[in-house]
Scaffold this motif. Structure first.
Motif, short mmCIF file in Angstrom:
data_model
loop_
_atom_site.label_atom_id
_atom_site.label_comp_id
_atom_site.label_asym_id
_atom_site.label_seq_id
_atom_site.Cartn_x
_atom_site.Cartn_y
_atom_site.Cartn_z
N GLY A 101 0.81 -1.21 0.00
CA GLY A 101 0.00 0.00 0.00
C GLY A 101 0.84 1.26 0.00
N VAL A 102 1.94 1.26 0.78
CA VAL A 102 2.83 2.43 0.80
C VAL A 102 3.47 2.63 -0.56
N PHE A 103 3.91 1.55 -1.22
CA PHE A 103 4.53 1.67 -2.54
C PHE A 103 3.55 2.26 -3.55
N GLN A 104 2.30 1.83 -3.51
CA GLN A 104 1.30 2.35 -4.45
C GLN A 104 1.05 3.84 -4.22
N GLN A 105 0.98 4.23 -2.95
CA GLN A 105 0.73 5.65 -2.65
C GLN A 105 1.95 6.51 -2.96
N PRO A 151 15.78 -3.83 17.70
CA PRO A 151 14.59 -4.65 17.98
C PRO A 151 13.44 -4.29 17.07
N VAL A 152 12.41 -5.10 17.13
CA VAL A 152 11.22 -4.81 16.31
C VAL A 152 10.65 -3.46 16.70
N THR A 153 10.45 -2.61 15.75
CA THR A 153 9.99 -1.26 16.04
C THR A 153 9.14 -0.77 14.87
N GLY A 154 8.64 0.44 15.00
CA GLY A 154 7.80 1.03 13.96
C GLY A 154 8.61 1.86 12.98
N THR A 155 8.15 1.93 11.75
CA THR A 155 8.80 2.71 10.70
C THR A 155 7.79 3.67 10.10
N VAL A 156 8.18 4.94 10.03
CA VAL A 156 7.32 6.00 9.48
C VAL A 156 7.97 6.53 8.21
N VAL A 157 7.17 6.75 7.19
CA VAL A 157 7.64 7.30 5.92
C VAL A 157 7.07 8.70 5.75
N MET A 158 7.96 9.65 5.43
CA MET A 158 7.54 11.02 5.19
C MET A 158 8.22 11.52 3.91
N LEU A 159 7.59 12.49 3.28
CA LEU A 159 8.17 13.08 2.07
C LEU A 159 7.69 14.50 1.91
N GLN A 160 8.43 15.25 1.10
CA GLN A 160 8.05 16.62 0.79
C GLN A 160 7.34 16.67 -0.55
N GLY A 161 6.33 17.50 -0.62
CA GLY A 161 5.59 17.70 -1.85
C GLY A 161 4.99 19.10 -1.87
N HIS A 162 4.50 19.50 -3.02
CA HIS A 162 3.89 20.82 -3.13
C HIS A 162 2.61 20.87 -2.30
N ARG A 163 2.43 21.99 -1.63
CA ARG A 163 1.28 22.11 -0.72
C ARG A 163 -0.05 21.99 -1.46
N ASN A 164 -0.09 22.28 -2.74
CA ASN A 164 -1.33 22.20 -3.51
C ASN A 164 -1.33 21.04 -4.49
N CYS A 165 -0.61 19.96 -4.13
CA CYS A 165 -0.51 18.83 -5.06
C CYS A 165 -1.78 17.99 -5.09
N GLY A 166 -2.64 18.13 -4.10
CA GLY A 166 -3.87 17.36 -4.07
C GLY A 166 -3.73 15.97 -3.50
N ALA A 167 -2.73 15.76 -2.64
CA ALA A 167 -2.55 14.45 -2.02
C ALA A 167 -3.70 14.15 -1.08
N GLU A 168 -4.19 12.92 -1.13
CA GLU A 168 -5.31 12.51 -0.28
C GLU A 168 -4.89 11.50 0.78
N TRP A 169 -4.02 10.59 0.43
CA TRP A 169 -3.65 9.54 1.39
C TRP A 169 -2.61 10.04 2.40
N PHE A 170 -1.57 10.72 1.93
CA PHE A 170 -0.56 11.28 2.82
C PHE A 170 -1.14 12.49 3.56
N ARG A 171 -0.78 12.59 4.82
CA ARG A 171 -1.30 13.67 5.66
C ARG A 171 -0.29 14.81 5.73
#
Length: 276
Positions: free
Chosen positions: A127-131, A201-221
């Motif tokens: 799901g992350v790869f698709q988004q 150890p087993v832990t959580g991984t968060v993915v973040m990225l930069q994009g234009h503020r008016n790009c219209g992204a819906e899934w990324f917050r």
């Protein structure tokens, strides 16, 4: 006969110096007592500085290739930092079958649980790869962050993919994606950035990225006030282009002033790894 008479002998004769006034003993020179040594507190543990890795491509790169860089780096980091027991390709090809986990885990009672965890991780990663593909198609992405442990504000480890120096061109006039990916991972192999790190150890991984503020992204917050953490172990991978660059490609120096309109976006899922 006259009686024998004894004369008293003065004490000064018997005990010379007995009648003299008492004399003081000569004073010995004072030896200075050394001051107690102050023990310094032990130095605080400092994380070893991991140098940045720079990769220069001999030509322009397409947006699809940039997205592939981010996806492949995420797979590589998860495996190298013990969040996946095997590389992503092997897990996805073999599938979470009980036979496969019997050889990997070697604990029959844990085969079912591990199979469910693997299935969940594979679904979330896909799901992350698709988004990511959607995001790279909507906007230029100058930077990508992979945050391990802790949270997005204070992670234990931070891996930054810097794409600001990339000249983005069309797919027809850009370098092949496979050759660029091979060059990227060859540079990571030469730098040897993961060999001396302690197991995580087993832990959580968060993915973040930069994009234009008016790009219209819906899934990324969108995270308007987010700042890249300065603590924790950090590795920066700088990508740039040189050489035979397509004239129609977007030059990075012309976009520097426009980065002010770019904000951070965070994936709404936290990838939870699993061990054998």
């Amino acid at each position: 006969p006259e009686p024998c008479r004894y004369r008293a002998v003065p004490s000064s004769v018997l005990y010379p110096g007995a009648g003299d006034p008492p004399q003081r003993c000569p004073e010995l020179p004072l030896i200075p007592t050394p001051a107690p040594r102050r023990t310094k507190p032990p130095p605080r543990p400092v994380h070893p500085v991991v140098p940045a890795v720079s990769v220069v491509f001999p030509g322009s790169v397409s947006r699809e290739s940039c997205c592939r860089f981010a996806c492949e780096l995420l797979k590589h980091v998860l495996h190298q930092r013990q969040q996946l027991p095997l590389p992503y390709e092997q897990l996805s090809e073999s599938g979470p079958s009980p036979i496969f986990f019997t050889y990997v885990i070697k604990k029959p009672s844990s085969v079912g649980l591990a199979s469910k965890k693997c299935q969940q991780v594979l679904v979330e990663l896909e799901g992350v790869f698709q988004q990511l593909e959607v995001m790279f198609s909507l906007t230029l992405v100058p930077r990508v962050l992979i945050l391990l442990g802790g949270n997005a504000v204070s992670p234990k480890e931070l891996y930054e993919l810097n794409l600001e120096g990339i000249c983005v061109g069309s797919a027809e006039k850009s370098l092949k994606t496979t050759s660029c990916v091979r060059k990227l991972f060859h540079s990571l192999f030469i730098a040897d950035v993961f060999s001396e790190l302690k197991a995580l150890p087993v832990t959580g991984t968060v993915v973040m990225l930069q994009g234009h503020r008016n790009c219209g992204a819906e899934w990324f917050r969108p995270k308007l006030n987010y700042k890249v953490p300065t603590r924790g172990r950090k590795l920066t991978i700088n990508l740039s282009c040189d050489g035979d660059v397509d004239t129609s490609a977007s030059a990075p120096q012309t976009l520097t002033s426009a980065w002010e309109d770019y904000i951070w976006f965070q994936a709404p899922v936290t990838l939870k790894g699993f061990h054998e």
